[in-house]
Design a protein around this motif. Structure first.
Motif, mmCIF file in Angstrom:
data_model
loop_
_atom_site.group_PDB
_atom_site.id
_atom_site.type_symbol
_atom_site.label_atom_id
_atom_site.label_comp_id
_atom_site.label_asym_id
_atom_site.label_seq_id
_atom_site.Cartn_x
_atom_site.Cartn_y
_atom_site.Cartn_z
ATOM 1 N N VAL A 26 0.693 -1.348 0.237
ATOM 2 C CA VAL A 26 0.108 0.369 -0.088
ATOM 3 C C VAL A 26 0.622 0.871 0.376
ATOM 4 O O VAL A 26 1.673 1.407 0.683
ATOM 5 N N SER A 27 0.885 2.648 -1.001
ATOM 6 C CA SER A 27 1.420 3.835 -1.250
ATOM 7 C C SER A 27 0.464 4.976 -0.268
ATOM 8 O O SER A 27 -0.101 4.985 -0.889
ATOM 9 N N GLY A 28 1.595 5.457 0.211
ATOM 10 C CA GLY A 28 0.647 6.911 0.666
ATOM 11 C C GLY A 28 1.274 7.692 1.086
ATOM 12 O O GLY A 28 2.802 7.830 0.044
ATOM 13 N N SER A 29 0.838 9.085 0.695
ATOM 14 C CA SER A 29 2.008 10.387 0.663
ATOM 15 C C SER A 29 0.952 11.530 1.652
ATOM 16 O O SER A 29 -0.016 11.431 2.080
ATOM 17 N N PHE A 30 2.029 12.278 1.682
ATOM 18 C CA PHE A 30 1.597 13.506 2.772
ATOM 19 C C PHE A 30 1.454 15.081 1.165
ATOM 20 O O PHE A 30 2.401 14.849 0.140
ATOM 21 N N SER A 31 0.362 15.194 1.728
ATOM 22 C CA SER A 31 0.038 16.464 0.469
ATOM 23 C C SER A 31 0.803 18.065 1.037
ATOM 24 O O SER A 31 0.747 18.576 0.054
ATOM 25 N N ASP A 32 0.822 17.601 2.169
ATOM 26 C CA ASP A 32 1.122 19.059 3.248
ATOM 27 C C ASP A 32 2.423 18.849 3.774
ATOM 28 O O ASP A 32 1.862 18.493 4.206
ATOM 29 N N PHE A 33 3.464 19.789 3.281
ATOM 30 C CA PHE A 33 4.733 19.442 3.245
ATOM 31 C C PHE A 33 5.684 20.827 3.702
ATOM 32 O O PHE A 33 5.001 21.292 2.673
ATOM 33 N N ASP A 34 6.778 21.304 3.968
ATOM 34 C CA ASP A 34 8.052 22.106 3.728
ATOM 35 C C ASP A 34 9.261 21.580 4.178
ATOM 36 O O ASP A 34 9.138 20.722 5.049
ATOM 37 N N ALA A 35 9.787 21.940 3.570
ATOM 38 C CA ALA A 35 11.374 21.376 3.524
ATOM 39 C C ALA A 35 12.226 22.630 3.207
ATOM 40 O O ALA A 35 11.803 23.890 2.295
ATOM 41 N N ALA A 36 13.887 22.819 3.973
ATOM 42 C CA ALA A 36 14.301 23.489 3.288
ATOM 43 C C ALA A 36 15.659 23.223 3.581
ATOM 44 O O ALA A 36 15.960 22.334 4.698
ATOM 45 N N ILE A 37 17.184 23.580 2.877
ATOM 46 C CA ILE A 37 18.389 23.976 2.904
ATOM 47 C C ILE A 37 19.238 25.043 3.682
ATOM 48 O O ILE A 37 18.883 25.552 3.110
ATOM 49 N N GLU A 38 19.737 24.108 4.403
ATOM 50 C CA GLU A 38 21.308 25.354 4.627
ATOM 51 C C GLU A 38 21.995 24.627 4.107
ATOM 52 O O GLU A 38 23.080 23.645 4.904
ATOM 53 N N ALA A 39 23.197 25.874 3.041
ATOM 54 C CA ALA A 39 24.584 24.969 2.612
ATOM 55 C C ALA A 39 25.219 26.079 2.467
ATOM 56 O O ALA A 39 25.319 26.598 2.108
ATOM 57 N N GLU A 40 26.354 25.098 2.372
ATOM 58 C CA GLU A 40 28.258 25.755 2.946
ATOM 59 C C GLU A 40 27.530 26.183 0.847
ATOM 60 O O GLU A 40 28.728 27.302 0.818
#
Length: 170
Positions: A26-40
């Motif tokens: 069974v597959s599922g997903s999240f439609s409301d998400f946030d992500a960020a990256i802080e990179a050198e």
């Protein structure tokens, strides 16, 4: 100088897969998400990745199952409205970080494919990643299960995570 990147939700998806009755997935997903990256720099080595997903946005394309997943048998969306991930290290292939589901935080490891950086037709710089890993749902107090008359486990303990994420340089 640090560079910040923000997820492009239109071109990203967060999915999970779990065995049902040990014979199908069974597959599922999240439609409301946030992500960020802080990179050198643009290699993203030792970059700091963070991610949150709203439990209410879970979808397995079955309303009854989604309601059950949001209940206290699993995520308890009312009391614990989101899951989070914060990286501790990233060597370009393996990311180690803390995942929090419900009130439990555990260190997990994800395999990451960095798919490169491109400039889109609108002049935005974008970076793409695919992260995969496996967690044991019971480590996060997602303990509900049932056994069929034939002795089959209804829901596997192992959950595969798949995140396809595109980020926009800020």
């Amino acid at each position: 100088m640090k560079t910040n990147w923000k997820v492009d939700p239109t071109h990203s998806e967060i999915e999970f897969k779990v065995k049902h009755m040990m014979i199908s997935t069974v597959s599922g997903s999240f439609s409301d998400f946030d992500a960020a990256i802080e990179a050198e720099d643009d290699t993203f080595k030792n970059a700091k990745f963070s991610f949150t997903a709203k439990i209410e946005s879970i979808s397995t394309k079955n309303d009854d199952r989604d309601t059950h997943l949001k209940s206290d048998d699993f995520f308890n969306a009312e009391k614990y409205p989101q899951l989070t991930f914060k990286s501790k290290s990233f060597d370009g292939e393996t990311m180690v970080g803390d995942m929090t589901i419900r009130d439990v935080t555990k260190e997990i490891s994800l395999q990451v494919d960095f798919n490169g950086i491109v400039e889109d037709p609108y002049g935005q710089t974008k970076a793409g990643f695919e992260a995969t890993g496996t967690i044991n749902r019971k480590d996060f107090n997602l303990n509900w299960n049932a056994v069929t008359e034939a002795g089959n486990i209804v829901v596997s303990d192992k959950v595969r995570l798949i995140a396809n994420l595109q980020f926009i340089k800020q």
